[in-house]
Design an enzyme around this catalytic site. Structure first.
Site, mmCIF file in Angstrom:
data_model
loop_
_atom_site.group_PDB
_atom_site.id
_atom_site.type_symbol
_atom_site.label_atom_id
_atom_site.label_comp_id
_atom_site.label_asym_id
_atom_site.label_seq_id
_atom_site.Cartn_x
_atom_site.Cartn_y
_atom_site.Cartn_z
ATOM 1 N N SER A 137 -49.707 -52.695 -30.203
ATOM 2 C CA SER A 137 -50.935 -52.727 -29.415
ATOM 3 C C SER A 137 -52.194 -52.555 -30.251
ATOM 4 O O SER A 137 -53.289 -52.894 -29.804
ATOM 5 C CB SER A 137 -50.899 -51.634 -28.336
ATOM 6 O OG SER A 137 -50.707 -50.359 -28.916
ATOM 7 N N ASP B 202 -58.850 -44.757 -25.805
ATOM 8 C CA ASP B 202 -58.010 -44.257 -24.726
ATOM 9 C C ASP B 202 -57.028 -43.230 -25.276
ATOM 10 O O ASP B 202 -57.249 -42.680 -26.359
ATOM 11 C CB ASP B 202 -57.313 -45.409 -23.984
ATOM 12 C CG ASP B 202 -56.314 -46.185 -24.853
ATOM 13 O OD1 ASP B 202 -55.975 -45.714 -25.958
ATOM 14 O OD2 ASP B 202 -55.868 -47.275 -24.433
ATOM 15 N N HIS C 98 -55.362 -45.297 -28.514
ATOM 16 C CA HIS C 98 -55.988 -46.322 -29.357
ATOM 17 C C HIS C 98 -57.398 -45.950 -29.796
ATOM 18 O O HIS C 98 -58.159 -45.325 -29.051
ATOM 19 C CB HIS C 98 -56.013 -47.663 -28.613
ATOM 20 C CG HIS C 98 -54.663 -48.096 -28.165
ATOM 21 N ND1 HIS C 98 -54.219 -47.924 -26.871
ATOM 22 C CD2 HIS C 98 -53.644 -48.680 -28.844
ATOM 23 C CE1 HIS C 98 -52.983 -48.376 -26.761
ATOM 24 N NE2 HIS C 98 -52.609 -48.847 -27.950
#
Length: 365
Positions: free
Chosen positions: A39, A329, A332
Site C-alpha cells: 500500500s 492515517d 501510512h
C-alpha cells in the site's frame, strides 16, 4: 531551527529543483520504471478488488491533482516522487489499467496489504502478493515483446529499466503480529521469521532478475512500531514507539542489506541497492521540528486513540495542516514524509541512506 539546518535544507531543495528542471523537457534518466510493493506504493491496483484494503475514496488523495486514485495517502507516494526525480513526465500507471505502448515506460504492480508470503493480508480480502505481481510482470513482458518485435530487443530494453521493490511490512503487521489470525508467530521467533522471509524474498528477486531486471532498488522496512496503529494498541503512553515491532523490522532490514551484497556478488551484471527507510525515518522523528513536523504520534485522518484505531473513513474531514503530520492515517505516511524519503533515496543525504549507491547513481550505471 538552527542556521546550519536551514542552510542544509535550502541547499538540498535547490539541488533537487535544479535537477528536475534539467530533465523536465528531456528524456527520463531510465527508459522505464517498474514498481513492486504494497500500500505504500499502490496507486489503484486494489480499487476493484474485493478487499477492505482500498483507498479510492475521499479524503484519500485530497492533495493529489486527480483526487482519490487508490493511493493510501493524502497526495503522492514515494515512488511517484522518484518517478518525477527520474524525469518521467507522468506517474507510472497501475497494472490494472495500463494498456498499449504505456507498458514500455513502466508499470506499477503494488497492492495494498500484500506481502512476501502468499497468506499475508488475506484477512482483509484479496490482494496481489509479490508472487502474483511477478506473474503480472511476466504478462507485461509478453506485451513488450510484441511491441518491440522479439525477445532480444525486450531483454535489452528491460536491463536499462529501474525496478523498485518494497515488501515485508505486511508480513509483520498483517501476519506475524496478528497471532489470532496467523500462525507464523507460533512457528518462528523474530530471527527465524526474518530468515524465512528473506529466503523467500531472495527467490522472488532472483525470478525478477531472470525476467531481465538488472537495476533494482530494495526498500527496507520503516519503523512500524511508531505508527498510530501500534501506538494506540501497544504504547504505554501513546507516544513511545513499540520497540518489539521496531526490533523485528530491524532484524529483517539487516538481513535484507546483506542480501543485497549476496545478490550483487552472485548474479552477473546485477545492481541491487538498499534504501534505509528505517534510518531516514529515525532522522525525522528524532528532530521533527527541523523538518517542519509538529505531530508525530497521531494520524491526520482516522478514528480513536492516536486516530490510529480505525483508518481514515469515507468523507471524513482530515486535519488541515497535513504538512505538519508524519502520518496520514493509522499506517501510512503523509506526502510530506514521502517526499523526504524519496529525495534521500534518490540522492543520499547521508552515507547510510542508500547502499552501495543511491538511485541517482544507479540510474547512470
Amino acid at each position: 531551527m538552527t542556521v546550519e539546518i536551514k542552510i542544509r535544507m535550502l541547499t538540498f531543495a535547490l539541488l533537487v529543483v535544479s535537477y528536475m528542471q534539467l530533465h523536465v523537457h528531456g528524456e527520463p534518466q531510465v527508459p522505464c520504471f517498474f514498481i513492486f510493493g504494497d500500500s505504500q506504493a499502490d496507486n489503484g491496483n486494489n480499487n476493484l478488488l474485493p478487499t477492505m484494503a482500498r483507498a479510492n475514496y475521499p479524503p484519500y488523495g485530497i492533495d493529489f491533482p486527480n483526487g482519490p486514485t487508490g493511493r493510501f495517502t493524502n497526495g503522492r507516494t514515494t515512488v511517484d516522487i522518484i518517478a518525477e526525480l527520474l524525469g518521467f513526465d507522468k506517474h507510472i500507471p497501475p497494472f490494472a489499467i495500463t494498456i498499449g505502448s504505456d507498458i514500455l515506460k513502466g508499470v506499477n504492480y503494488a497492492s495494498g496489504s500484500a506481502g512476501i508470503r502468499e497468506e499475508t493480508g488475506k484477512h482483509l480480502g484479496f490482494c496481489i502478493s509479490l508472487d502474483w505481481q511477478l506473474k503480472n510482470h511476466n504478462v507485461t513482458i509478453s506485451g513488450i515483446e510484441r511491441k518491440l518485435g522479439g525477445h532480444d530487443s525486450t531483454i535489452n530494453h528491460l536491463k536499462k529499466c529501474l525496478y523498485t521493490v518494497g515488501m515485508g511490512t505486511n508480513d509483520y503487521i498483517n501476519n506475524y503480529l496478528m497471532a489470532r489470525k496467523y500462525l507464523s508467530s507460533r512457528h518462528y521467533d523474530p530471527e527465524q521469521y526474518a530468515e524465512v522471509l528473506i529466503k523467500q524474498y531472495s527467490l522472488q528477486l532472483r525470478a525478477l532478475y531472470n525476467y531481465g531486471a538488472r537495476k533494482m532498488v530494495l526498500f527496507g522496512l520503516g519503523q512500524k512500531g511508531c505508527s498510530p496503529s501500534e501506538l494506540a494498541k501497544n504504547s504505554p503512553d501513546g507516544t513511545t514507539c513499540v520497540q518489539k515491532v521496531n526490533s523485528a523490522n530491524q532484524i529483517f532490514n539487516n538481513r535484507l542489506k546483506s542480501l543485497v551484497d549476496e545478490l550483487n556478488t552472485n548474479l552477473a551484471d546485477a545492481r541491487f541497492i538498499y534504501i534505509d527507510s528505517y534510518g531516514i525515518f529515525q532522522d525525522i522523528i528524532s528532530s521533527p521540528t527541523s523538518y517542519g513536523f509538529k505531530v508525530t504520534n497521531a494520524a491526520c485522518c482516522g478514528v480513536g486513540k492516536n486516530k490510529g484505531q480505525i483508518t481514515c473513513l469515507p468523507l471524513q474531514t482530515p486535519c488541515p495542516n497535513r504538512n505538519e503530520y508524519l502520518f496520514w492515517d493509522a499506517f501510512h505516511l503523509t506526502e510530506a514524509v514521502n517526499t523526504i524519503v524519496a529525495r534521500r533515496a534518490y540522492s543520499a543525504q547521508s552515507a547510510s541512506d542508500a547502499y552501495p549507491v543511491d538511485i541517482r547513481r544507479l540510474a547512470q550505471l
